[in-house]
Structure formats: C-alpha cells, structure tokens
Design a protein around this motif. Structure first.
Motif, PDB file in Angstrom:
ATOM      1  N   PRO A  98       0.846  -1.149  -0.053  1.00 50.45           N
ATOM      2  CA  PRO A  98       0.006  -0.030  -0.068  1.00 50.45           C
ATOM      3  C   PRO A  98       0.723   1.321   0.117  1.00 50.45           C
ATOM      4  O   PRO A  98       0.604   2.174  -0.785  1.00 50.45           O
ATOM      5  CB  PRO A  98      -0.831  -0.174   1.213  1.00 50.45           C
ATOM      6  N   ALA A  99       1.998   1.159   0.836  1.00 47.32           N
ATOM      7  CA  ALA A  99       2.856   2.522   0.963  1.00 47.32           C
ATOM      8  C   ALA A  99       3.678   2.820  -0.589  1.00 47.32           C
ATOM      9  O   ALA A  99       3.593   4.022  -0.919  1.00 47.32           O
ATOM     10  CB  ALA A  99       3.713   2.292   1.769  1.00 47.32           C
ATOM     11  N   GLN A 100       3.922   1.790  -1.068  1.00 42.36           N
ATOM     12  CA  GLN A 100       4.397   1.900  -2.432  1.00 42.36           C
ATOM     13  C   GLN A 100       3.413   2.230  -3.597  1.00 42.36           C
ATOM     14  O   GLN A 100       3.864   3.366  -4.353  1.00 42.36           O
ATOM     15  CB  GLN A 100       5.076   0.717  -2.930  1.00 42.36           C
ATOM     16  N   ILE A 101       2.444   1.955  -3.617  1.00 40.95           N
ATOM     17  CA  ILE A 101       1.432   2.281  -4.490  1.00 40.95           C
ATOM     18  C   ILE A 101       0.879   3.624  -4.204  1.00 40.95           C
ATOM     19  O   ILE A 101       0.814   4.481  -5.125  1.00 40.95           O
ATOM     20  CB  ILE A 101       0.189   1.242  -4.349  1.00 40.95           C
ATOM     21  N   SER A 102       0.590   3.932  -2.915  1.00 43.38           N
ATOM     22  CA  SER A 102       0.276   5.459  -2.773  1.00 43.38           C
ATOM     23  C   SER A 102       1.302   6.318  -2.993  1.00 43.38           C
ATOM     24  O   SER A 102       1.025   7.229  -3.428  1.00 43.38           O
ATOM     25  CB  SER A 102       0.114   5.551  -1.034  1.00 43.38           C
ATOM     26  N   ALA A 103       2.661   6.058  -2.930  1.00 40.14           N
ATOM     27  CA  ALA A 103       3.475   7.019  -3.202  1.00 40.14           C
ATOM     28  C   ALA A 103       3.724   7.260  -4.518  1.00 40.14           C
ATOM     29  O   ALA A 103       3.838   8.304  -5.052  1.00 40.14           O
ATOM     30  CB  ALA A 103       5.018   6.382  -2.679  1.00 40.14           C
ATOM     31  N   VAL A 104       3.407   6.065  -5.443  1.00 41.03           N
ATOM     32  CA  VAL A 104       3.293   6.280  -6.959  1.00 41.03           C
ATOM     33  C   VAL A 104       2.505   7.242  -7.326  1.00 41.03           C
ATOM     34  O   VAL A 104       2.243   8.296  -8.121  1.00 41.03           O
ATOM     35  CB  VAL A 104       3.487   5.105  -7.693  1.00 41.03           C
TER      36      VAL A 104
END
Length: 101
Positions: free
Chosen positions: A79-85
């Motif tokens: 979730p953090a990686q997807i949100s960051a992108v």
C-alpha cells in the motif's frame, strides 16, 4: 492558426484536429504507440508504452484536455509503494506537492 499550405485560417475543428495530431506525433516521437480516434465528432487519442518485461501504460487525452493515465502497479507492491507512486503522479500532474502523512 493558419494552414501554411493554404494561407487561410483554420476552422475551430481543423485547429483542434491539428493540435491533437501534434500531441500524438510528440508522444510517438518519444516511443509511445499513439492513435487518434474520432468518436461521434469528438477527438481523443490513446498512447501506449510497452516497457520490456512489464505491462503497458496508457494515456488517453480528449480534445477538451481531459486526460487519464492508466498503469499497472508492480506485482506484490504494498500500500505505501502504490500510494507513493499515485501521489508522485498527482503532484507532477497538478504542479503542487500533496501533503504527506
């Protein structure tokens, strides 16, 4: 805008079509597969990039400026990686940094 080959002003429809063709050409010059569509008198273009070993990413732009970017997240991305992108793309599209948590 004037059609240089005719020396006469372009109609609004011709000017829009010329602008959309120029956008498609610019995207194609950067390696995307760009296609212009005329659906019931409304122009839009779809441009796709196929990175090696990854799924395609696609951008759709209509004559009014509405734009969609479609891409696939990395398999197993958290979730953090997807949100960051997503936040990075929104910041780039809007020209402003979004608040961080």
């Amino acid at each position: 805008m004037t059609d240089p080959s005719l020396g006469s002003p372009l109609t609004p429809g011709e000017e829009t079509a010329s602008r959309m063709r120029a956008i498609a050409a610019e995207l194609a010059a950067h390696g995307l597969s760009a296609r212009l569509h005329d659906t019931r008198g409304t122009l839009d273009l779809t441009a796709t990039v196929h990175p090696p070993g990854q799924r395609e990413a696609e951008i759709v732009i209509d004559e009014d400026g509405y734009t969609e970017l479609r891409y696939w997240n990395e398999p197993g991305a958290g979730p953090a990686q997807i949100s960051a992108v997503a936040l990075h793309l929104l910041a780039a599209a809007t020209g402003r940094q979004l608040p961080t948590a």
